[in-house]
Design a protein around this motif. Structure first.
Motif, short mmCIF file in Angstrom:
data_model
loop_
_atom_site.label_atom_id
_atom_site.label_comp_id
_atom_site.label_asym_id
_atom_site.label_seq_id
_atom_site.Cartn_x
_atom_site.Cartn_y
_atom_site.Cartn_z
N LEU A 194 0.87 -1.18 0.00
CA LEU A 194 0.00 0.00 0.00
C LEU A 194 0.90 1.22 0.00
N LYS A 195 0.85 1.98 -1.09
CA LYS A 195 1.80 3.07 -1.32
C LYS A 195 1.07 4.39 -1.49
N GLY A 196 1.45 5.37 -0.69
CA GLY A 196 0.85 6.68 -0.81
C GLY A 196 1.62 7.60 -1.73
N ALA A 197 1.25 8.87 -1.72
CA ALA A 197 1.91 9.87 -2.57
C ALA A 197 2.99 10.62 -1.82
N GLY A 198 3.21 10.29 -0.54
CA GLY A 198 4.21 10.96 0.28
C GLY A 198 3.70 11.14 1.69
N GLU A 199 4.63 11.27 2.64
CA GLU A 199 4.24 11.39 4.05
C GLU A 199 3.29 12.56 4.28
N ASP A 200 3.51 13.66 3.60
CA ASP A 200 2.68 14.84 3.81
C ASP A 200 1.48 14.89 2.87
N GLN A 201 1.35 13.89 1.99
CA GLN A 201 0.30 13.93 0.98
C GLN A 201 -0.82 12.93 1.26
N THR A 202 -0.44 11.71 1.64
CA THR A 202 -1.43 10.67 1.89
C THR A 202 -1.53 10.45 3.40
N ILE A 203 -2.70 10.74 3.96
CA ILE A 203 -2.92 10.65 5.41
C ILE A 203 -3.97 9.57 5.67
N VAL A 204 -3.55 8.53 6.40
CA VAL A 204 -4.45 7.44 6.78
C VAL A 204 -4.72 7.54 8.27
N HIS A 205 -5.99 7.50 8.65
CA HIS A 205 -6.32 7.59 10.07
C HIS A 205 -7.37 6.56 10.43
N GLY A 206 -7.47 6.29 11.73
CA GLY A 206 -8.42 5.30 12.19
C GLY A 206 -9.84 5.72 11.91
N GLU A 207 -10.66 4.73 11.51
CA GLU A 207 -12.07 5.00 11.25
C GLU A 207 -12.79 5.03 12.58
N GLY A 208 -13.39 6.15 12.91
CA GLY A 208 -13.96 6.31 14.24
C GLY A 208 -12.85 6.39 15.25
N LEU A 209 -12.83 5.49 16.22
CA LEU A 209 -11.76 5.42 17.22
C LEU A 209 -11.01 4.11 17.10
N GLY A 210 -10.93 3.56 15.92
CA GLY A 210 -10.34 2.25 15.74
C GLY A 210 -8.92 2.28 15.21
N ARG A 211 -8.35 1.09 15.02
CA ARG A 211 -7.01 0.89 14.47
C ARG A 211 -7.10 0.82 12.95
N PRO A 212 -6.22 1.53 12.22
CA PRO A 212 -6.27 1.47 10.76
C PRO A 212 -5.93 0.11 10.16
N PHE A 213 -4.86 -0.57 10.67
CA PHE A 213 -4.36 -1.76 10.00
C PHE A 213 -4.16 -2.92 10.98
N SER A 214 -4.63 -4.12 10.57
CA SER A 214 -4.34 -5.36 11.28
C SER A 214 -3.89 -6.39 10.25
N PHE A 215 -2.74 -7.05 10.53
CA PHE A 215 -2.18 -8.04 9.61
C PHE A 215 -1.96 -9.35 10.36
N ALA A 216 -2.37 -10.48 9.77
CA ALA A 216 -2.24 -11.76 10.46
C ALA A 216 -2.19 -12.90 9.45
N LEU A 217 -2.00 -14.11 9.98
CA LEU A 217 -2.10 -15.36 9.21
C LEU A 217 -1.17 -15.35 8.00
N GLN A 218 0.12 -15.08 8.26
CA GLN A 218 1.15 -15.13 7.23
C GLN A 218 1.00 -14.03 6.18
N ALA A 219 0.30 -12.98 6.49
CA ALA A 219 0.25 -11.83 5.57
C ALA A 219 1.64 -11.24 5.42
N ASN A 220 1.88 -10.61 4.29
CA ASN A 220 3.15 -9.93 4.01
C ASN A 220 2.80 -8.57 3.43
N ILE A 221 2.83 -7.55 4.27
CA ILE A 221 2.30 -6.24 3.90
C ILE A 221 3.39 -5.17 4.02
#
Length: 399
Positions: free
Chosen positions: A156-183
Motif C-alpha cells: 500500500l503506497k501513498g503519494a508521500g508522508e505529507d500527501q497521503t494521510i491514513v487515520h483510524g475510522e472512528g476510534l479504531g485501528r487502521p491496520f491489522s495483519f495476520a495469518l502469514q500476511a506480508n504487507i
C-alpha cells in the motif's frame, strides 16, 4: 533486476550487459602487458561467438508458464509475459566456442498497480480486486481506514508522508495483519489510531514493512503505534511522533518478533505506566536491530526507560544512533533485564534526565558482559549523578 512487469504485458531482459564489458576489460589488460601474445589469444576467445540459453527456473505457484513460453530463449535478449503477479526467476547460460561457460540470474517482479481513487473509489474496493504481489497506490488525500488483511502479500503506497494521510475510522485501528500476511506500507502518514494493542498497526504471525512512513498521535495500551507478536518487522526511514501507550512501547511493542529499524526518528512519544514502561521501543523476547535512529524528547514520567527496554530473552543491537533529552523517572534511556543481550555501539546519549537512581543505561542482567558498550559518547546531566565507568571506553550505569 529486479525488473517489474505487469501481468499480461511483455517485458524483455538483456544478457549483453554481463558479457561485453568483460571483453573490454580483457583488452585493456592485454594492452598494459609487455608480453601480450597469450593475453591477445584470450581476448580473441572472449570475442568468439557466444551461445545463449535462457530457462525459467522459478515462478509463482499459480503461474502456468514454463521455459517454452520464453521468446528468444537462445538470444541475448529474452522476452517474458507474466500470467500472474509475483516473482519470476530466469537463468541465462552463456557458452563460447571453446566450451567455456558462465551463468547468471535475472529476477522479474510482476504486479498490477491499482490506483485509488482513479481506478477504484475506495481502498476496500481496490483490496477486493487485488492479487498477491499487487501494489495499491493511494493518491494524496485523507483516508479513514479500518482494515484486517490476512494471508495476503500486498504493498500500500501513498503519494508521500505529507500527501497521503491514513487515520483510524472512528476510534479504531487502521491496520491489522495476520495469518502469514506480508504487507508493506510506504509513503504515507498513519495517525489518530486507537486500540488496546497497536494504535496504528497490529501484526500477528505475519511480515510487515514500512518505508518512508510517519506514525503520529496513535494510542494503545501496548504499542502506541505498532504492536507485533510473532512477526518480522522491517522499518526504513520511519518516524514515530507523539504516540502514546498507557503501558509499554509508545512507539513500538514487540513480543517474540524480529525487528529491524534502519534510519528514522522517535520523538516526543509518551508512556504513563510504572515499572518497565517504555516511551520508545519495547522488546519482549525476539531479535532486534536499530541503526541510524534519533530518539529525542521521549517521556516515561513514571517508568524506567524513555527510549528502549529489552527483556525476557531479547537480543538487541543498537548502533550509530543518537539519544537526546529523553526523560524517565530514573533518568534511564535504555534498560535491559535478566537473560537479555544488548550490543550498543557508535552512539551518543546526551541530556538523559530524571530521578537520582541512575542515568543513561541501566543493567539488570547481573552480568555486564551481556550489555556490551563500545565507542560511545555520554554527556551526563542527570541530577548530578556521577558517571560509573565499568571499563575503558565504556560508560554504563549498573544496578
Amino acid at each position: 533486476g529486479p525488473f517489474v512487469i505487469a501481468p499480461g504485458t511483455a517485458g524483455s531482459v538483456d544478457a549483453l550487459g554481463t558479457t561485453e564489458p568483460r571483453c573490454d576489460i580483457q583488452k585493456i589488460s592485454c594492452e598494459a602487458l609487455p608480453f601480450g601474445r597469450d593475453c591477445d589469444r584470450d581476448y580473441r576467445t572472449c570475442m568468439d561467438a557466444l551461445d545463449y540459453a535462457w530457462t525459467l527456473v522459478a515462478a509463482p505457484i499459480d503461474s502456468a508458464l514454463t521455459t517454452a513460453d520464453l521468446v528468444g530463449a537462445n538470444q541475448p535478449v529474452v522476452s517474458l509475459t507474466p500470467d500472474v503477479s509475483g516473482q519470476f526467476v530466469l537463468q541465462v547460460t552463456v557458452t563460447d566456442e571453446d566450451g567455456g561457460f558462465d551463468a547468471a540470474y535475472a529476477f522479474v517482479s510482476s504486479s498490477h498497480i491499482l490506483s485509488v481513487p482513479s481506478d477504484y473509489a475506495t481502498l476496500d474496493e481496490a483490496l477486493a480486486n487485488a492479487l498477491d504481489g499487487d501494489v495499491i497506490e493511494l493518491a494524496a488525500g485523507d483516508y479513514a481506514v479500518s482494515l484486517s488483511i490476512d494471508g495476503r502479500r500486498l504493498t500500500l503506497k501513498g503519494a508521500g508522508e505529507d500527501q497521503t494521510i491514513v487515520h483510524g475510522e472512528g476510534l479504531g485501528r487502521p491496520f491489522s495483519f495476520a495469518l502469514q500476511a506480508n504487507i508493506t506500507l510506504a509513503d504515507m502518514t498513519v495517525r489518530d489510531g486507537r486500540d488496546e494493542y497497536g494504535g496504528a498497526v497490529r501484526c500477528e504471525n505475519a511480515t510487515f514493512a514500512a518505508e518512508r512512513v510517519r506514525f503520529q498521535q496513535n494510542l494503545a495500551e501496548d504499542g502506541g503505534a505498532i504492536h507485533a507478536y510473532d512477526c518480522d518487522v522491517a522499518l526504513t526511514d520511519v518516524t514515530f511522533a507523539n504516540n502514546t501507550a498507557n503501558n509499554r512501547g509508545a512507539a513500538v511493542f514487540l513480543d517474540a518478533s524480529d525487528f529491524r529499524w534502519l534510519r528514522g526518528r522517535a520523538t516526543t512519544n509518551e508512556v504513563f505506566n510504572t515499572g518497565d514502561a517504555t516511551a520508545g521501543v519495547h522488546f519482549d523476547d525476539g531479535v532486534g536491530e536499530i541503526r541510524n535512529v534519533i530518539f529525542d524528547g521521549n517521556l516515561s514520567p513514571l517508568g524506567s526507560a524513555s527510549a528502549i527496554t529489552a527483556r525476557a530473552g531479547a537480543v538487541v543491537e543498537i548502533a550509530f544512533s543518537t539519544f537526546v533529552s529523553n526523560r524517565s523517572l530514573s533518568g534511564t534511556v535504555m534498560k535491559s533485564s535478566t537473560s537479555t543481550i544488548v550490543d550498543l555501539h557508535h552512539s551518543i546519549i546526551v541530556d538523559a534526565f530524571g530521578g537520582p537512581a541512575t542515568c543513561g543505561i541501566k543493567i539488570q542482567t547481573g552480568d555486564p558482559a551481556q550489555f556490551l558498550v563500545d565507542f560511545m559518547g555520554l554527556d551526563n546531566d542527570c541530577d548530578s549523578s556521577d558517571v560509573t565507568i565499568l571499563a575503558t571506553g565504556q560508560h554504563i550505569f549498573d544496578d
